[in-house]
Design an enzyme around this catalytic site. Sequence first.
Site, PDB file in Angstrom:
ATOM      1  N   GLU A 174      16.840  38.449  22.817  1.00  0.00           N
ATOM      2  CA  GLU A 174      16.777  37.556  23.904  1.00  0.00           C
ATOM      3  C   GLU A 174      18.188  36.717  23.709  1.00  0.00           C
ATOM      4  O   GLU A 174      18.431  35.313  23.436  1.00  0.00           O
ATOM      5  CB  GLU A 174      15.656  36.668  23.797  1.00  0.00           C
ATOM      6  CG  GLU A 174      14.527  37.200  23.964  1.00  0.00           C
ATOM      7  CD  GLU A 174      13.274  36.354  24.047  1.00  0.00           C
ATOM      8  OE1 GLU A 174      13.473  35.128  23.570  1.00  0.00           O
ATOM      9  OE2 GLU A 174      12.138  36.653  24.389  1.00  0.00           O
ATOM     10  N   GLU A 362       7.764  42.169  23.967  1.00  0.00           N
ATOM     11  CA  GLU A 362       6.938  41.241  23.442  1.00  0.00           C
ATOM     12  C   GLU A 362       6.173  40.720  24.869  1.00  0.00           C
ATOM     13  O   GLU A 362       6.526  40.324  25.881  1.00  0.00           O
ATOM     14  CB  GLU A 362       7.782  40.066  23.222  1.00  0.00           C
ATOM     15  CG  GLU A 362       8.723  40.096  21.596  1.00  0.00           C
ATOM     16  CD  GLU A 362       9.255  38.689  21.333  1.00  0.00           C
ATOM     17  OE1 GLU A 362       8.951  37.692  21.929  1.00  0.00           O
ATOM     18  OE2 GLU A 362      10.262  38.996  20.482  1.00  0.00           O
TER      19      GLU A 362
HETATM   20  C1  GAL Z   1      10.105  34.919  22.111  1.00  0.00           C
HETATM   21  C2  GAL Z   1      10.822  35.139  20.731  1.00  0.00           C
HETATM   22  C3  GAL Z   1       9.866  35.379  19.805  1.00  0.00           C
HETATM   23  C4  GAL Z   1       8.736  34.390  19.787  1.00  0.00           C
HETATM   24  C5  GAL Z   1       8.235  34.481  21.273  1.00  0.00           C
HETATM   25  C6  GAL Z   1       7.117  33.428  21.625  1.00  0.00           C
HETATM   26  O1  GAL Z   1      11.197  34.191  22.804  1.00  0.00           O
HETATM   27  O2  GAL Z   1      11.563  36.188  20.816  1.00  0.00           O
HETATM   28  O3  GAL Z   1      10.427  35.084  18.373  1.00  0.00           O
HETATM   29  O4  GAL Z   1       8.843  33.130  19.356  1.00  0.00           O
HETATM   30  O5  GAL Z   1       9.250  33.987  22.223  1.00  0.00           O
HETATM   31  O6  GAL Z   1       7.452  31.940  21.851  1.00  0.00           O
END
Ligand code: GAL
Length: 451
Positions: A174, A362
């Site tokens: 990200e 994710e």
């Molecule tokens: C993403 C990040 C993760 C985690 C997730 C939940 O932006 O890559 O490390 O924190 O959000 O907030």
Amino acid sequence: MENTETQPKLRSSAFGKDFIWGVSTSALQTEGAHNIDGKGPNIWDEFADLGKIKNKETHFDASNFYEKFEEDISLIKALGIPNFRFSLSWARILPDGTGKINEAGIAYYHKVIDTCIAYGIEPWVTLYHWDLPLLLERKGGWTNREILIWFEEYVSVCVRAFGSKVKHWMVLNEPLVFTGAGYFAGLHAPGKRGLKNFLAAAHHASLCMGIGLRTIKAIDPSANVGTTFNCFQVSAYNQNKVNINAATRIDALVNRMFIEAVLGLGYPTSEIKALRKIENYMLPGDTEMLKADFDFIGLQVYTREVVRHSWYTPYLHARLVPASRRKVYHTKMDWEVYPNSIYETIKKFSAYEGVKKIFITENGASFHDEIVAGEINDTQRIHYLEKHIAELHRAYKQTDKIAGYFVWSLTDNFEWAEGYEQRFGLIHIDYKTKKRSIKNSAKWYSSFLKE
Ligand code: GAL
């Protein structure tokens, strides 16, 4: 592990046998051991030391994945999850960011990777998940163009060390979040602010994606290489022209800026005028250097955002309207639960000709979890996952570019500036004892994966 209440309706087999299913974590959020076995300091160590984390918490021991990795990987195995995405800590491998290699750090990651392989779990490794070595930040960090050289060295050390075992790499996690929150808004480490810092950091991060890809491929041409982006569906607050235009600007920043840069389409400067100044950081040849032919991209989708015009937001003149203000169902992060967002973002990104393959690297949710009589019945998380996977399936039927999905996260962990209050795990962590307890959502995911 079967539980009648947690039996999924849709099964993973509906996605075909080659679809990749996994679970994600990152080094800083789980490892702990922040000053153990030769690890150098990173920007988050300093940020936490300065008391910048909610409730003055620190990630210094986190879920202690550093010592408990074998237990965690054995849980992944027990749940029947075939792929594990985690990141490497740059300062554990190169304590000063460049130069001297910390052999103990290399040995540690060999143990983690070997344990995955021994359990039949495929490692998917993120090279940079936001934890820049502090000594590099002292020289300007991502705002200093020398990061191109530092990053190439780091990537090359990692791929030479682990390339014979690791076949799937993600270059950055990200870029918008670590450059936006870390160098523009000052909310994340290193806590810098301002447009100049952001534009410099953003352009160097864009260049580093291509540098990372080419460095990996030069060492291991057969590696499967991607990079990940945060993204979400953007809706205008209402049909007023000013709000529609504000939504277009947020969409350009979040969903287009970094992917279009690496696809060689340039930065979306017609939508966001302030981005034009990024040219100040561009040297001859950069347009070519930005182009990166990734094997895949990772999309990280949690919510959608509703946007309205705002004179008070500098440069963008747009603001996100919080879900709680809109009175819609939301997670503990105040992120609207809006499963259609995963479908829409896949559709949007798969429309780029240059995007060959997409993994959701994710997706997950933080809710208030309670242990009752030894059980964590996190039905909200189960419903969240179930609905998002149903939308993923809708996308899967329409594009063959979508090839995998990873839940965020394996265990509860350190949620950056939010500390430990937010729990995204399929597995609960008691931060005092570091005891792991399987939540019902983990059992649900496990049954979903079973044939
Ligand atoms: C993403 C990040 C993760 C985690 C997730 C939940 O932006 O890559 O490390 O924190 O959000 O907030």
